[in-house]
Scaffold this motif. Structure first.
Motif, PDB file in Angstrom:
ATOM      1  N   GLU A  12       0.841  -1.193   0.000  1.00 20.02           N
ATOM      2  CA  GLU A  12       0.000   0.000   0.000  1.00 20.02           C
ATOM      3  C   GLU A  12       0.879   1.248   0.000  1.00 20.02           C
ATOM      4  O   GLU A  12       2.023   1.226   0.450  1.00 20.02           O
ATOM      5  CB  GLU A  12      -0.886  -0.005   1.230  1.00 20.02           C
ATOM      6  N   ASP A  13       0.304   2.337  -0.458  1.00 13.27           N
ATOM      7  CA  ASP A  13       1.053   3.583  -0.513  1.00 13.27           C
ATOM      8  C   ASP A  13       1.281   4.172   0.873  1.00 13.27           C
ATOM      9  O   ASP A  13       2.377   4.582   1.222  1.00 13.27           O
ATOM     10  CB  ASP A  13       0.337   4.599  -1.389  1.00 13.27           C
ATOM     11  N   PHE A  14       0.219   4.223   1.685  1.00  4.29           N
ATOM     12  CA  PHE A  14       0.314   4.848   2.999  1.00  4.29           C
ATOM     13  C   PHE A  14      -0.184   3.887   4.064  1.00  4.29           C
ATOM     14  O   PHE A  14      -1.116   3.117   3.845  1.00  4.29           O
ATOM     15  CB  PHE A  14      -0.532   6.128   3.060  1.00  4.29           C
TER      16      PHE A  14
END
Length: 65
Positions: A12-14
């Protein structure tokens, strides 16, 4: 290398991490670093001082013994 890129893209990005979780991760990493450093260090014995018996000038105690 291809597998690493696929894994990296799947992340995931964040991500949100609590302060407690971050603190415990840092503590675990530090303790693991200390343990690995002790296990893989080239020097296994530590001597503090030179053990040459200098510095003991109480000859009266030696005579009593």
């Amino acid at each position: 290398m291809k597998k690493i890129k696929v894994f990296w893209e799947s992340l995931e990005d964040f991500a949100t991490v609590s302060k407690r979780e971050l603190f415990l991760e840092v503590v675990c990493c530090l303790l693991a670093g200390f343990a690995l450093g002790i296990l893989f260090s080239p020097r296994k014995t530590t001597i503090i001082g030179s053990n040459n018996r200098n510095g003991r000038l109480n000859t009266e105690e030696d005579a009593e013994e």
